[in-house]
Scaffold this motif. Structure first.
Motif, PDB file in Angstrom:
ATOM      1  N   THR A  88       0.524   8.241  -7.054  1.00 45.14           N
ATOM      2  CA  THR A  88       0.000   7.041  -6.397  1.00 45.14           C
ATOM      3  C   THR A  88       1.107   6.325  -5.642  1.00 45.14           C
ATOM      4  N   LYS A  89       2.281   6.318  -6.243  1.00 44.44           N
ATOM      5  CA  LYS A  89       3.446   5.742  -5.566  1.00 44.44           C
ATOM      6  C   LYS A  89       3.662   6.442  -4.236  1.00 44.44           C
ATOM      7  N   HIS A  90       3.624   7.753  -4.287  1.00 51.81           N
ATOM      8  CA  HIS A  90       3.829   8.518  -3.059  1.00 51.81           C
ATOM      9  C   HIS A  90       2.712   8.232  -2.059  1.00 51.81           C
ATOM     10  N   PHE A  91       1.502   8.069  -2.590  1.00 49.34           N
ATOM     11  CA  PHE A  91       0.346   7.783  -1.733  1.00 49.34           C
ATOM     12  C   PHE A  91       0.635   6.538  -0.887  1.00 49.34           C
ATOM     13  N   PHE A  92       1.152   5.512  -1.541  1.00 51.51           N
ATOM     14  CA  PHE A  92       1.407   4.271  -0.806  1.00 51.51           C
ATOM     15  C   PHE A  92       2.733   4.299  -0.046  1.00 51.51           C
ATOM     16  N   SER A  93       3.459   5.386  -0.188  1.00 49.59           N
ATOM     17  CA  SER A  93       4.678   5.546   0.617  1.00 49.59           C
ATOM     18  C   SER A  93       4.365   6.266   1.916  1.00 49.59           C
ATOM     19  N   ASP A  94       3.175   6.839   1.986  1.00 52.26           N
ATOM     20  CA  ASP A  94       2.831   7.641   3.151  1.00 52.26           C
ATOM     21  C   ASP A  94       2.728   6.771   4.408  1.00 52.26           C
ATOM     22  N   ALA A  95       3.205   7.327   5.510  1.00 46.15           N
ATOM     23  CA  ALA A  95       3.231   6.569   6.764  1.00 46.15           C
ATOM     24  C   ALA A  95       1.836   6.140   7.203  1.00 46.15           C
ATOM     25  N   ARG A  96       0.836   6.980   6.924  1.00 48.19           N
ATOM     26  CA  ARG A  96      -0.525   6.630   7.350  1.00 48.19           C
ATOM     27  C   ARG A  96      -1.047   5.417   6.593  1.00 48.19           C
ATOM     28  N   ILE A  97      -0.721   5.356   5.320  1.00 43.90           N
ATOM     29  CA  ILE A  97      -1.145   4.204   4.520  1.00 43.90           C
ATOM     30  C   ILE A  97      -0.400   2.957   4.977  1.00 43.90           C
ATOM     31  N   ARG A  98       0.883   3.108   5.241  1.00 46.18           N
ATOM     32  CA  ARG A  98       1.674   1.949   5.670  1.00 46.18           C
ATOM     33  C   ARG A  98       1.269   1.470   7.060  1.00 46.18           C
ATOM     34  N   ASP A  99       0.904   2.398   7.901  1.00 45.30           N
ATOM     35  CA  ASP A  99       0.375   1.992   9.209  1.00 45.30           C
ATOM     36  C   ASP A  99      -0.900   1.169   9.020  1.00 45.30           C
ATOM     37  N   GLY A 100      -1.724   1.614   8.087  1.00 45.78           N
ATOM     38  CA  GLY A 100      -2.967   0.883   7.810  1.00 45.78           C
ATOM     39  C   GLY A 100      -2.678  -0.521   7.319  1.00 45.78           C
ATOM     40  N   ILE A 101      -1.728  -0.644   6.427  1.00 43.78           N
ATOM     41  CA  ILE A 101      -1.352  -1.967   5.910  1.00 43.78           C
ATOM     42  C   ILE A 101      -0.852  -2.844   7.043  1.00 43.78           C
ATOM     43  N   SER A 102      -0.048  -2.253   7.899  1.00 42.08           N
ATOM     44  CA  SER A 102       0.499  -2.986   9.029  1.00 42.08           C
ATOM     45  C   SER A 102      -0.611  -3.528   9.920  1.00 42.08           C
ATOM     46  N   GLU A 103      -1.569  -2.670  10.214  1.00 46.06           N
ATOM     47  CA  GLU A 103      -2.688  -3.076  11.060  1.00 46.06           C
ATOM     48  C   GLU A 103      -3.498  -4.194  10.415  1.00 46.06           C
ATOM     49  N   ALA A 104      -3.733  -4.048   9.117  1.00 44.94           N
ATOM     50  CA  ALA A 104      -4.536  -5.068   8.429  1.00 44.94           C
ATOM     51  C   ALA A 104      -3.827  -6.421   8.460  1.00 44.94           C
ATOM     52  N   VAL A 105      -2.526  -6.411   8.240  1.00 46.85           N
ATOM     53  CA  VAL A 105      -1.770  -7.670   8.294  1.00 46.85           C
ATOM     54  C   VAL A 105      -1.872  -8.268   9.692  1.00 46.85           C
ATOM     55  N   LYS A 106      -1.769  -7.413  10.675  1.00 41.91           N
ATOM     56  CA  LYS A 106      -1.837  -7.923  12.047  1.00 41.91           C
ATOM     57  C   LYS A 106      -3.198  -8.564  12.316  1.00 41.91           C
ATOM     58  N   LYS A 107      -4.238  -7.940  11.800  1.00 39.83           N
ATOM     59  CA  LYS A 107      -5.563  -8.495  12.051  1.00 39.83           C
ATOM     60  C   LYS A 107      -5.745  -9.836  11.352  1.00 39.83           C
ATOM     61  N   ILE A 108      -5.119  -9.973  10.205  1.00 39.38           N
ATOM     62  CA  ILE A 108      -5.269 -11.220   9.457  1.00 39.38           C
ATOM     63  C   ILE A 108      -4.368 -12.310  10.011  1.00 39.38           C
ATOM     64  N   THR A 109      -3.136 -11.969  10.337  1.00 43.35           N
ATOM     65  CA  THR A 109      -2.171 -13.000  10.715  1.00 43.35           C
ATOM     66  C   THR A 109      -1.909 -13.049  12.214  1.00 43.35           C
ATOM     67  N   GLY A 110      -2.300 -12.006  12.915  1.00 43.49           N
ATOM     68  CA  GLY A 110      -1.999 -11.954  14.333  1.00 43.49           C
ATOM     69  C   GLY A 110      -0.621 -11.387  14.597  1.00 43.49           C
ATOM     70  N   VAL A 237      -9.296  -3.254  -1.852  1.00 40.82           N
ATOM     71  CA  VAL A 237      -8.329  -3.783  -2.823  1.00 40.82           C
ATOM     72  C   VAL A 237      -7.045  -4.192  -2.110  1.00 40.82           C
ATOM     73  N   VAL A 238      -6.607  -3.362  -1.179  1.00 42.52           N
ATOM     74  CA  VAL A 238      -5.373  -3.682  -0.462  1.00 42.52           C
ATOM     75  C   VAL A 238      -5.584  -4.903   0.439  1.00 42.52           C
ATOM     76  N   GLY A 239      -6.781  -5.010   1.018  1.00 45.53           N
ATOM     77  CA  GLY A 239      -7.087  -6.186   1.833  1.00 45.53           C
ATOM     78  C   GLY A 239      -6.963  -7.464   1.020  1.00 45.53           C
ATOM     79  N   GLY A 240      -7.473  -7.412  -0.211  1.00 48.02           N
ATOM     80  CA  GLY A 240      -7.357  -8.584  -1.090  1.00 48.02           C
ATOM     81  C   GLY A 240      -5.905  -8.904  -1.370  1.00 48.02           C
ATOM     82  N   LEU A 241      -5.111  -7.860  -1.551  1.00 49.83           N
ATOM     83  CA  LEU A 241      -3.688  -8.065  -1.828  1.00 49.83           C
ATOM     84  C   LEU A 241      -2.999  -8.730  -0.646  1.00 49.83           C
ATOM     85  N   ILE A 242      -3.330  -8.276   0.562  1.00 43.48           N
ATOM     86  CA  ILE A 242      -2.695  -8.848   1.748  1.00 43.48           C
ATOM     87  C   ILE A 242      -3.006 -10.337   1.832  1.00 43.48           C
TER      88      ILE A 242
END
Lengths: 543, 108
Positions: A88-110, A237-242
């Motif tokens: 699971t650690k590796h899962f969240f280290s993956d670039a695709r997952i991190r790109d997703g997190i990045s995008e979600a933050v951008k959508k929330i915060t601009g 779940v990650v959206g809630g975390l953000i």
């Protein structure tokens, strides 16, 4: 949570010291003489025996020397759960997952987060996901396999699902939280009511077509639906975390209610639905490539009922890789930067993601592992029995009480999965099954490490108290939104926990805290942490 | 992941088979009931998905052969976009299990 003392953990048998196991030099130098006659053989054997004795003494001496001079380290054989936690650690280290997190933050915060913020969010996401369960099983159990073979699609899909939760996060922060799904399905119902007969026909036609498929094909499609749902659950779940990590003063979601305002967006734009493009044809994105589906989304704004569109993260905005390791910069187009930073350029660009103490990380050492009681490694399925019956007996014995149906179900699912059983009704009598996973479930139960279902796991951990409200009213509304039973005693149970966790003093309930419940200001942050969420999870769904 | 999904479904099948109406049946009949249950669960989950699709999504898949890999891929994609669809699946499964437990004749 406490990290274990090394000696408290069951250890695999220590292999003999490598040096002792190797053939001693003297032995290898002894010439091998082939026996030509009995007497000669006896003589050679005697010499060899003496050489072996000498070598063993020297090896023993070497071993003693090593024991005296070198520190002893124990190697623990990792359990299945630990291996999955690692994956699971590796899962969240993956670039695709991190790109997703990045995008979600951008959508929330601009704004795009920097590398450090992404790193912290990814680590937090791993922890948060580790506490969630789906289909009665820990969520990591489902996603861990994606890291290994054949998981590229799953990773890409999940990355897109995370990217699509920007609107979801906004809704979660707006106070409607768990009511999100309820709102979604309400709106779907509204859409259904206005659905054309043609669309109804297509819907029914599809159902009929799928019903005519062979069982194996239907099973494939069923699995596809569940795989997708699990990707969406991780995204939620990650959206809630953000949302837990963004600065409440600096973003646009300070409005109660989600997209149900007049002129509310249609379904794809509704909070919770991924932005257009999210989840589209999945071709694994190469590391560092921006995630597709970064179109703008609509989100509630401070103006009542006003919907503002955030700009798309198009070519004119900084791409994710470019932002990595750099300061966050406002999106250069449209007034989003102004909208999200009313305090002007001097205000912090984005809230710092708080550090979570490393000792709290269930990814390092799972509480389940610690609480796992010793037990047999296997159980046998006798003639006329089945895994359900045997697990029921096993749990009753280990727990000292009859297990609940849910407890049996989880354990049986784990047992079947761990032992690769495809058809649970066709297990030959006498089959011996590994119960490592069942023992871990028992550990969870005994350790009260109750997992949290996804509709509750996505709740933001901090919610501001609205004007003219109080913890009781907020809990009541929340339970109603979640579709959970909310009688007065049930509300009281959750509200009490909320006040304890939020350090609110309520003398009438015997709770001593730092803040007087009668003088809580609007905007006071209520702490909906895991303790509160577990209380909510214990409540039944309202009929 | 499919292995775990399958195990969840099998666990629910076994759960239903424990009720008195089924638990004493010969093995062969139990297997038949199990097949019907799996089919019932598959239908419930796929119907829940189709009921949650938007008109646009329906348009996208209406002409795709149902047994093709493209359909499988689209279903996975759309399921990932429905908020908390996993919760919906659990609700649907719980409802079906309860329904059959209360009315075993549904499977006869």
């Amino acid at each position: 949570m406490r990290k274990p003392e090394p000696s408290a953990i069951p250890v695999a048998p220590e292999p003999p010291l490598a040096q002792a196991a190797e053939p001693p030099a003297q032995l290898s130098e002894t010439p091998l003489v082939l026996p030509t006659e009995q007497g000669a053989y006896g003589s050679v054997a005697s010499e060899r025996s003496a050489a072996v004795s000498r070598a063993m003494s020297e090896a023993e001496a070497e071993r003693t020397r090593r024991l005296r001079t070198e520190p002893i380290t124990f190697t623990r054989r990792p359990g299945a759960r630990e291996r999955e936690a690692e994956q699971t650690k590796h899962f969240f280290s993956d670039a695709r997952i991190r790109d997703g997190i990045s995008e979600a933050v951008k959508k929330i915060t601009g704004r795009l987060p920097n590398k450090e913020q992404i790193e912290k969010l990814a680590k937090g996401a791993g922890r948060k996901v580790s506490k969630a369960k789906v289909l009665g099983q820990p969520l990591p159990d489902f996603i861990a396999g994606a890291v290994l073979g054949g998981g590229a699609k799953q990773l890409a899909r999940t990355g897109l699902a995370i990217a699509g939760v920007g609107g979801f996060g906004i809704a979660a922060g707006a106070g409607a939280v768990g009511g999100l799904a309820v709102e979604y399905y309400k709106l779907r119902k509204t859409v259904d009511m206005g659905e054309t007969s043609e669309t109804k026909g297509i819907r029914q036609g599809l159902k009929n077509e799928l019903a005519r498929l062979k069982a194996a094909d239907r099973t494939k499609l069923r699995n596809a639906a569940i795989r997708g749902a699990i990707s969406g659950a991780v995204g939620g779940v990650v959206g809630g975390l953000i949302m837990d990590h963004v600065d409440w003063g600096n973003i646009v979601h300070h409005v109660p209610g989600i997209g149900a305002a007049p002129g509310s967006p249609d379904i794809p734009q509704l909070a919770g639905a991924p932005a257009p493009g999210a989840g589209e044809a999945v071709a694994p994105t190469p590391s560092g490539t921006p995630t597709p589906g970064a179109e703008g989304i609509t989100a509630p704004t401070p103006g009542a009922g006003v919907v503002e569109t955030m700009p798309p993260a198009g070519p004119s905005t900084p791409e994710i890789p470019a932002g990595v390791g750099e300061e966050i910069v406002p999106a250069p187009e449209a007034g989003v930067a102004e909208a999200v930073t009313p305090a002007g350029p001097s205000s912090p660009p984005i809230a710092e993601v708080p550090e979570t103490p490393e000792v709290e990380s269930p990814m390092d050492i799972s509480p389940k592992e610690l609480a796992t009681p010793p037990g047999p490694e296997t159980i046998e399925i006798p003639a006329g029995s089945n895994p359900w019956v045997e697990v029921d007996k096993y749990l009753t014995d280990k727990l000292g009480r009859p297990p609940t149906t849910d407890e049996i179900e989880r354990s049986v699912a784990s047992l079947l999965s761990d032992n690769g059983i495809v058809d649970a009704t066709k297990i030959p009598a006498g089959t011996v099954l590994n119960v490592e996973g069942v023992n871990q479930h028992i550990g969870e139960i005994l350790g009260s490490a109750q997992l949290i279902p996804p509709d509750i796991a996505v709740l933001s951990e901090s919610l501001p108290l609205p004007v003219n409200s109080d913890p009781w009213a907020e809990v009541s509304t929340l339970l109603e939104d979640l579709g959970r039973s909310h009688t007065n005693p049930e509300i009281l149970g959750v509200a009490r926990e909320l006040c304890i966790q939020s350090k609110i003093s309520v003398p009438e309930w015997g709770i001593v805290g730092d803040f007087d419940h009668r003088n809580l200001p609007a905007g006071f942050m209520l702490n909906f942490n895991d303790e509160v969420k577990r209380k909510i999870a214990q409540l039944a769904l309202a009929s | 992941m499919d292995k775990r999904i399958n195990s969840y479904i099998e666990a629910r099948v076994l759960e239903v088979l424990q009720i008195p109406n089924f638990s004493e049946l010969p093995q062969e009949q139990k297997s038949t009931i199990a097949e019907k249950l799996r089919d019932l669960f598959n239908t419930a989950i796929l119907d829940a998905l189709i009921d949650s699709l938007t008109p646009d999504q329906l348009d996208q898949i209406k002409d795709i052969p149902a047994d093709s890999p493209q359909m499988e891929d689209k279903i996975e994609e759309f399921a990932s976009q429905i908020p908390l669809f996993i919760t919906k699946i659990e609700e649907v499964m719980n409802a079906k299990v309860l329904e059959v437990k209360n009315n075993p004749a549904l499977l006869s």
